[in-house]
Design an enzyme around this catalytic site. Structure first.
Site, PDB file in Angstrom:
ATOM      1  CG  MET A  35      -1.981   1.075   1.444  1.00 54.55           C
ATOM      2  SD  MET A  35      -3.442   0.791   2.329  1.00 54.55           S
ATOM      3  CE  MET A  35      -2.307   0.433   4.203  1.00 54.55           C
ATOM      4  CE1 TYR A  91       3.309  -0.899  10.723  1.00 53.68           C
ATOM      5  CE2 TYR A  91       1.217  -0.968  11.612  1.00 53.68           C
ATOM      6  CZ  TYR A  91       2.318  -1.609  11.279  1.00 53.68           C
ATOM      7  OH  TYR A  91       2.748  -2.924  11.489  1.00 53.68           O
ATOM      8  CD  GLU A  92      -1.917   0.626   7.488  1.00 48.78           C
ATOM      9  OE1 GLU A  92      -2.843   1.219   6.685  1.00 48.78           O
ATOM     10  OE2 GLU A  92      -0.886   0.121   6.872  1.00 48.78           O
ATOM     11  N   GLY A  93      -2.993   5.164   9.909  1.00 47.60           N
ATOM     12  CA  GLY A  93      -3.740   6.196  10.869  1.00 47.60           C
ATOM     13  C   GLY A  93      -3.311   6.218  12.203  1.00 47.60           C
TER      14      GLY A  93
END
Length: 578
Positions: A161, A433-435
């Site tokens: 991603m 990570y991932e927000g």
């Protein structure tokens, strides 16, 4: 100290707390009965315990390296991943027509937790692929699905991603990567991306990048971004890796932990890409992958908490120091009150965060499998509400429990050879990570309240029902604390709904935590009720009472923080803090 996948705890949670039987009663997941799921978890545990776990320390000591433009992974990772692929574990939740097992996300979450608990660095490779599989299933053209899904589902290829750039982290809309239309219907992608986990490796046959970039006529901000599939090797007519694409790994990040996971700086220089979804609508497709990843990352936090707990408990049961207050006084440090406090805290927080993650996964499953449209809609809203809690609470617990694990070890926890410190170093990034967890909290306090609090009130009704079920049982003493906590969470929620947006943001982190603690007590109580009677019941009752006694009193203080508003934060300029 070996890792043992917590199959028994997972099975209990699925069957007695979450409601696996409801999933098995649907046509979509009729094959996911308790016996079948137990067998699958047992097989996954063997791989985690016997293959992944022995390589955890090796990955830390012998990191991935970049040699002549190629990433070389840690010794043993390639062989371990090959066994993972051979067992078909990359496609646990993927659709059967793409070669997957078609199992519920709840089961896949358990498998992900096992692999991450055994070896977080290696497990990141298939975890990201699972998110990409879901994004392609929902948004890609049939042609792209035919090329990429079988390879990703088998694990032959891995997915990544690509969002973050040097000047565009959480503010994805500020990205500068460009896409140009080619005459043949493909796109030329150019730009640099950073923090790309498993952006290159020597264990899969191809790396499939999902890349966000802006077309020349794309509007500023997130609404003008498109999403593209950009493979390392362009598939040939037979679907096999062909010519190399115009992309490269610039460098690998030197990190605090997760040394075995190659985190790449990627450069795309007119690389050939294929559009996923519609032009300028890339965020919709990417959010499918991101939401999958957020639950997955929450499970990573749970996984490391479980592993750190096991590591600390084993040490505490062997280490002798000082006279103990039980027995003949010659016991281990596990008998000392403060060590006992830490171990009980580690266990109860881990179990609570696992239940949140599995309940979120359950609702994601029911949102597609329930026969009734209204029920599907309700579960979709429920899953949306639980997702930021699962991600933030799971990873916070991973950090807190692994930190306590170092403390249980005492001075030896600070010595790398014991392995206790690695858990904390590896898991710390999951809260980022991932927000970031702050962003997850803001999402809960704002976007997830756009329904006026309907999803929140529905969950509160579930907690109230559990409190009522406790009355008149051997666990009656838990009924009032749980009902009181539900009332405090409800009051904090109604107060937040009356706030301005920035005031909500100021108290968002404590707001998410108070919700997590209320839910945690609810899950512990449900487990204790289900196991009432016998040794199992006594154990779960003790854990539920400890959680209620130590965590529920925190809710009023968290509620006060959640409601303080933004004014105290802006009382001083940043320079006054120097």
């Amino acid at each position: 100290m070996p890792y043992a996948a917590p199959v028994r705890e997972m099975s209990f949670c699925l069957s007695n707390v979450i409601g696996l039987d409801k999933l098995a009663a649907t046509a979509r997941y009729a094959h996911a009965d308790a016996e079948t799921v137990q067998a699958i978890l047992g097989e996954a545990a063997k791989l985690a315990d016997e293959v992944f776990a022995p390589l955890r320390r090796n990955g830390d000591l012998h990191p991935a390296v970049l040699e002549n433009g190629v990433v070389r992974t840690s010794p043993g990772f390639k062989e371990a991943y090959a066994q993972f692929v051979e067992g078909g574990w990359a496609g646990v939740t993927a659709q059967e027509d793409s070669g997957g097992m078609g199992l519920p996300i709840a089961v896949g979450t358990c498998v992900n937790e096992m692999m991450a608990g055994a070896n977080l660095a290696l497990s990141l490779c298939p975890l990201l692929s699972a998110g990409q599989i879901e994004a392609l299933e929902h948004h890609a053209s049939d042609e792209l699905k035919a090329i990429y899904l079988p390879k990703l589902t088998s694990g032959e290829w891995n997915g990544t991603m690509n969002l973050t750039e040097p000047g565009a982290g959480s503010d994805v809309g500020a990205l500068r990567s460009k896409a140009e239309r080619n005459d043949d219907g493909t796109y030329a992608i150019s730009g640099q991306k950073i923090y790309i986990s498993w952006g290159d490796n020597d264990i899969t046959g191809n790396v499939v990048h999902l890349v966000l970039a802006r077309l020349p006529d794309g509007k500023p901000g997130t609404k003008g971004i498109s999403l593209f599939v950009v493979p390392k090797y362009i598939p040939d007519a037979d679907g096999n890796p062909g010519e190399a694409n115009s992309l490269r790994v610039v460098s690998l990040e030197h990190k605090m932990g997760l040394h075995g996971s190659p985190t790449c700086v990627m450069e795309f220089d007119g690389a050939k890409g294929w559009l996923v979804g519609e032009e300028h609508d890339g965020m919709a497709a990417m959010f499918t992958m991101m939401n999958n990843a957020r639950l997955g990352v929450g499970a990573e936090g749970v996984a490391v908490a479980e592993a750190a707990m096991q590591h600390a408990l084993a040490y505490a049961q062997e280490r002798k120091q000082g006279r103990t207050p039980v027995g003949d006084g010659n016991g281990t440090i596990a008998d000392h009150a403060d060590v006992k406090r830490m171990l009980m805290t580690m266990r109860t927080l881990t179990d609570a965060s696992r239940a949140v993650a599995l309940d979120c996964a359950f609702s994601l499953d029911m949102a597609v499998a329930a026969e009734d449209e209204a029920e599907r809609k309700a579960h979709k809203a429920r899953a949306a509400f639980l997702t930021p809690i699962a991600k933030a609470f799971g990873t916070d617990v991973g950090c807190e429990v692994s930190d306590l694990g170092v403390q249980v070890h005492g001075g030896m926890g600070y010595v790398e050879e014991t392995g206790a410190a690695q858990f904390f170093r590896d898991v710390r990034v999951t809260a980022i990570y991932e927000g970031t967890n702050g962003i997850q909290s803001m999402d809960l306090a704002a976007r997830k309240m756009m329904d006026g609090g309907a999803a929140a009130r529905a969950l509160l009704a579930e907690i109230e029902a559990t409190a009522k079920a406790l009355e008149g049982t051997s666990l009656d003493d838990l009924a009032m604390p749980l009902r009181t906590a539900a009332g405090q969470v409800a009051a904090a929620t109604e107060a937040l709904l009356a706030q301005e947006l920035n005031d909500r943001f100021a108290g968002a982190v404590p707001f998410l935590r108070l919700w997590a603690l209320g839910l945690g007590a609810h899950y512990h109580a449900k487990g204790a009720l289900a196991a009432a009677g016998g040794h199992e019941g006594e154990t779960r009752a003790a854990l539920a009472r400890f959680f209620a006694a130590t965590q529920l009193p925190l809710i009023p203080g968290l509620a006060a923080q959640a409601g303080m508003g933004a004014a105290p934060l802006y009382a001083l300029p940043a320079e006054a803090l120097a």
